[in-house]
Scaffold this motif. Sequence first.
Motif, PDB file in Angstrom:
ATOM      1  N   GLU A  48       0.937  -1.137  -0.081  1.00  0.00           N
ATOM      2  CA  GLU A  48      -0.110  -0.137  -0.085  1.00  0.00           C
ATOM      3  C   GLU A  48       0.925   1.288  -0.007  1.00  0.00           C
ATOM      4  O   GLU A  48       0.337   2.416  -0.581  1.00  0.00           O
ATOM      5  N   GLU A  49       2.083   1.172   0.520  1.00  0.00           N
ATOM      6  CA  GLU A  49       2.866   2.427   0.653  1.00  0.00           C
ATOM      7  C   GLU A  49       3.453   2.482  -0.856  1.00  0.00           C
ATOM      8  O   GLU A  49       3.588   4.008  -1.112  1.00  0.00           O
ATOM      9  N   LEU A  50       3.750   1.820  -1.686  1.00  0.00           N
ATOM     10  CA  LEU A  50       3.867   1.918  -3.006  1.00  0.00           C
ATOM     11  C   LEU A  50       3.022   2.414  -3.889  1.00  0.00           C
ATOM     12  O   LEU A  50       3.014   3.130  -4.788  1.00  0.00           O
ATOM     13  N   ALA A  51       1.625   1.821  -3.443  1.00  0.00           N
ATOM     14  CA  ALA A  51       0.493   2.197  -4.264  1.00  0.00           C
ATOM     15  C   ALA A  51       0.204   3.560  -4.209  1.00  0.00           C
ATOM     16  O   ALA A  51      -0.141   4.334  -5.000  1.00  0.00           O
ATOM     17  N   SER A  52       0.221   4.266  -2.911  1.00  0.00           N
ATOM     18  CA  SER A  52       0.387   5.582  -2.746  1.00  0.00           C
ATOM     19  C   SER A  52       1.071   6.351  -3.820  1.00  0.00           C
ATOM     20  O   SER A  52       0.710   7.098  -4.154  1.00  0.00           O
ATOM     21  N   ALA A  53       2.042   6.007  -4.000  1.00  0.00           N
ATOM     22  CA  ALA A  53       3.270   6.740  -4.512  1.00  0.00           C
ATOM     23  C   ALA A  53       2.845   6.682  -5.835  1.00  0.00           C
ATOM     24  O   ALA A  53       2.881   7.646  -6.868  1.00  0.00           O
ATOM     25  N   ILE A  54       2.263   5.542  -6.421  1.00  0.00           N
ATOM     26  CA  ILE A  54       1.793   5.461  -7.883  1.00  0.00           C
ATOM     27  C   ILE A  54       0.651   6.023  -8.278  1.00  0.00           C
ATOM     28  O   ILE A  54       0.803   6.601  -9.196  1.00  0.00           O
ATOM     29  N   VAL A  55      -0.112   6.054  -7.213  1.00  0.00           N
ATOM     30  CA  VAL A  55      -1.524   6.847  -7.689  1.00  0.00           C
ATOM     31  C   VAL A  55      -1.110   8.233  -7.645  1.00  0.00           C
ATOM     32  O   VAL A  55      -1.787   9.090  -8.484  1.00  0.00           O
ATOM     33  N   PHE A  56      -0.206   8.759  -6.598  1.00  0.00           N
ATOM     34  CA  PHE A  56       0.078  10.030  -6.821  1.00  0.00           C
ATOM     35  C   PHE A  56       0.683  10.555  -8.140  1.00  0.00           C
ATOM     36  O   PHE A  56       0.145  11.466  -8.721  1.00  0.00           O
ATOM     37  N   LEU A  57       1.516   9.744  -8.646  1.00  0.00           N
ATOM     38  CA  LEU A  57       1.926  10.120 -10.200  1.00  0.00           C
ATOM     39  C   LEU A  57       0.809   9.848 -11.224  1.00  0.00           C
ATOM     40  O   LEU A  57       1.086  10.343 -12.309  1.00  0.00           O
ATOM     41  N   ALA A  58      -0.044   8.932 -11.004  1.00  0.00           N
ATOM     42  CA  ALA A  58      -0.925   8.720 -12.040  1.00  0.00           C
ATOM     43  C   ALA A  58      -2.123   9.566 -12.014  1.00  0.00           C
ATOM     44  O   ALA A  58      -2.779   9.803 -13.216  1.00  0.00           O
ATOM     45  N   THR A  59      -2.364  10.431 -11.232  1.00  0.00           N
ATOM     46  CA  THR A  59      -3.378  11.442 -11.022  1.00  0.00           C
ATOM     47  C   THR A  59      -2.955  12.892 -11.305  1.00  0.00           C
ATOM     48  O   THR A  59      -1.567  13.365 -11.256  1.00  0.00           O
ATOM     49  N   ASP A  60      -3.734  13.798 -11.407  1.00  0.00           N
ATOM     50  CA  ASP A  60      -3.402  15.270 -11.484  1.00  0.00           C
ATOM     51  C   ASP A  60      -2.730  15.809 -10.348  1.00  0.00           C
ATOM     52  O   ASP A  60      -2.596  17.066 -10.229  1.00  0.00           O
TER      53      ASP A  60
END
Length: 249
Positions: free
Chosen positions: A218-230
């Motif tokens: 989940e810690e990695l997912a948070s970073a990925i979602v940050f980069l994926a969104t505006d």
Amino acid sequence: MTDLKGRTALVTGSTSGIGRATAIALAARGAHVLVVGRDEQRARDAVTEIEGSGGSATFRLTSLVDLESARELVEWAIDAGNGHVDILINNAGVALMGPSNAATEADFDETFTVNVKVPFFLVASLAPAMAERGWGSIVNVSTMVASFGQAGMALYGASRAALELLTKAWAAEYGGRGVRVNAVAPGPTRTRMMEAIPDEMVNHLAALAPAARVAEPEELASAIVFLATDDASFVHGVTLAVDGGRVAT
């Protein structure tokens, strides 16, 4: 949050680990998530969890072992996404460990096919349509050992280093038309892939970083979602180190 409502997100290798956590997080932001993996029960479980939380998801079983499988995935994803894929997370990968002299040609080919060739053609197939629509986001999952030498990880590190260079090249190629391309470089994370690495190596790698621990998916997912969104609207072509600070040592 529903800031991704109306967007379709394709997440490869999303039936477990970082990919699954990312799929769940993107769905929570309102995206329709396309779950991709090899295990039907894990795929169904991921979709059930997403839908149980009010999200939307569809799954496809595939191994992504060659160009044909990548092209078939693209065709399915566009159809399943009502004609569009807006977010691509290139998460699927293989990590074949061991001394270089023990690697076979088949090991080499598998590593670079899954970790480089498949992501290359997924981006080549999906990014132009994102650019035509004026919005898109691609996040490639790399590794911290793409940035430094680690015994036993030559093939894996080299293949991910290639993906990081492609990240920069794609950012330059598509960024001017509204498509952001970035990468994350995880440190040791509790995933099925990590289970194949001896505990002593995992613990050693973790101990070298200031955080001195293994990350949760989940810690990695948070970073990925940050980069994926505006949320990361002015971030192009970077590799974000999510490695507990290993990059600083």
